[in-house]
Design an enzyme around this catalytic site. Structure first.
Site, PDB file in Angstrom:
ATOM      1  N   ASP A  49      10.453  99.502  55.167  1.00 21.74           N
ATOM      2  CA  ASP A  49       9.225  99.277  55.874  1.00 21.74           C
ATOM      3  C   ASP A  49       8.897  97.889  55.919  1.00 21.74           C
ATOM      4  OD1 ASP A  49       8.496  99.333  53.510  1.00 21.74           O
ATOM      5  OD2 ASP A  49       6.906 100.414  53.393  1.00 21.74           O
ATOM      6  N   SER A  50       9.873  96.909  55.263  1.00 20.39           N
ATOM      7  CA  SER A  50       9.687  95.690  55.482  1.00 20.39           C
ATOM      8  C   SER A  50      10.019  95.291  56.996  1.00 20.39           C
ATOM      9  CB  SER A  50      10.801  94.792  54.621  1.00 20.39           C
ATOM     10  OG  SER A  50      11.893  95.408  54.928  1.00 20.39           O
ATOM     11  N   ASP A  88      12.888 104.350  54.521  1.00 19.85           N
ATOM     12  CA  ASP A  88      11.602 104.091  53.859  1.00 19.85           C
ATOM     13  C   ASP A  88      10.699 105.265  54.231  1.00 19.85           C
ATOM     14  OD1 ASP A  88      11.543 102.826  51.564  1.00 19.85           O
ATOM     15  OD2 ASP A  88      11.193 100.728  52.665  1.00 19.85           O
ATOM     16  N   LYS A 118      13.367 106.864  50.774  1.00 25.35           N
ATOM     17  CA  LYS A 118      12.982 106.206  49.660  1.00 25.35           C
ATOM     18  C   LYS A 118      11.390 106.079  49.725  1.00 25.35           C
ATOM     19  CE  LYS A 118      13.253 101.258  49.356  1.00 25.35           C
ATOM     20  NZ  LYS A 118      11.279 100.984  49.206  1.00 25.35           N
ATOM     21  N   GLU A 120       7.880 105.037  47.467  1.00 22.74           N
ATOM     22  CA  GLU A 120       7.175 104.083  46.341  1.00 22.74           C
ATOM     23  C   GLU A 120       6.087 104.846  45.216  1.00 22.74           C
ATOM     24  OE1 GLU A 120       5.361 100.812  48.209  1.00 22.74           O
ATOM     25  OE2 GLU A 120       6.973 100.153  49.162  1.00 22.74           O
ATOM     26  N   GLU A 186      11.515  96.385  41.624  1.00 19.30           N
ATOM     27  CA  GLU A 186      10.996  95.167  42.261  1.00 19.30           C
ATOM     28  C   GLU A 186      10.076  94.242  41.214  1.00 19.30           C
ATOM     29  OE1 GLU A 186       9.772  95.658  46.367  1.00 19.30           O
ATOM     30  OE2 GLU A 186       9.059  93.506  46.479  1.00 19.30           O
TER      31      GLU A 186
END
Ligand code: KIV
Length: 279
Positions: A49-50, A88, A118, A120, A186
């Site tokens: 999602d960057s 993501d 993925k 978070e 991270e």
């Protein structure tokens, strides 16, 4: 007739089985041509999602949508043959309930063809990870600095310092027990990343963590020097493409103004014999 067998893509199980072996090479990608380049060297290609920050100029990942992830996921799928493609889950597409997470994870898989998603979060996302894994969706977890929680974390800070290490260690164990096939670590102290890597049976993939992780990941635009709004300290620039592109654009502008471009070989005449490959 000798025909080579179609190349087999890596699966989440293949990635999980790489624990403690040759380090996993992972990069993000958001477009077909870059995905093709990454696929030639990587075990895992993440449609991160960057994308919101590096391609769409957004100030954070918080306003990235399912539609953006699907569009970029479909583009990346056209360039990936061998690597495991992971997409993501964007902010607010999975936190409400395991059922919401399943609906959106299934949509990402069905509409992009990715091999895993993925998301978070550590202990508080364990129930959701278990729910997805039990329903056939491979999940990569992401703990430590979780950019979708930037407002709650008070910025893009190193996590797990001092007494906070215990929280991150519990996160790592919770996502492992919930069935994640791998976990991104991270921005953690290297000693903590090494301890987690030693204590959990799934591969750790570090970004700003430790060379001792089971693999590494970087945002491709960061490592190519394409995104130069800012550079996190953990990024190593392997190229300076924004600088090269700036020089190329400036040369083009000068040549257009001086009429040096287009030259004879870039224009056509009645007698042009060579066929343009694009015709
Ligand atoms: O969105 C992303 O690119 C990521 C990587 C930094 C791990 O989550």
């Amino acid at each position: 007739m000798s025909q080579s067998a179609p190349q087999k893509s890596l699966t989440a199980t293949d990635i999980r089985d790489r624990k403690g072996k040759t380090p996993l090479v992972c990069l993000t990608a958001y477009t077909t041509p870059v995905a093709q380049l990454a696929d030639a060297e990587c075990d895992l290609v993440l449609v991160g999602d960057s994308v919101g920050m590096v391609l769409h100029g957004l100030p954070s990942t918080l306003s990235v949508t399912m539609e953006m992830m699907i569009l970029h996921g479909q583009a990346v799928a056209r360039g990936v043959n061998r690597a495991l493609m992971v997409v993501d889950m964007p902010f607010a597409s999975y936190e409400e309930s395991p059922a919401q997470a399943l609906r959106n994870a299934a949509r990402l898989m069905a509409e992009t063809g990715c091999g895993a998603v993925k998301l978070e979060g550590g202990q508080h996302m364990a129930e959701t990870i278990r729910f997805l894994v039990d329903r056939g969706i491979p999940v990569m977890a992401h703990i430590g600095l979780t950019p979708q929680s930037v407002n709650a974390l008070g910025g893009y800070r190193v996590q797990g310092k001092g007494a906070d290490a215990d929280r991150i260690l519990k996160d790592a164990k919770a996502v492992t027990d919930a069935g994640a096939f791998s976990v991104v670590l991270e921005k953690l102290p290297a000693a903590l990343a090494d301890r987690i890597t030693a204590e959990i049976p799934i591969p750790t993939v570090g970004i700003g963590a430790s060379a001792g992780c089971d693999g590494q990941i970087l945002v491709i635009d960061d490592m190519l020097g394409l995104f130069d709004a800012f550079k996190p300290a953990f990024v190593k620039r392997y190229a300076h493409l924004a600088k090269d592109a700036g020089t190329a654009i400036s040369t083009y502008a000068q040549e257009v103004r001086s009429r040096a471009f287009p030259a004879a070989e870039h224009v056509f005449s009645d007698k042009t014999a060579e066929k343009d490959p694009t015709e």
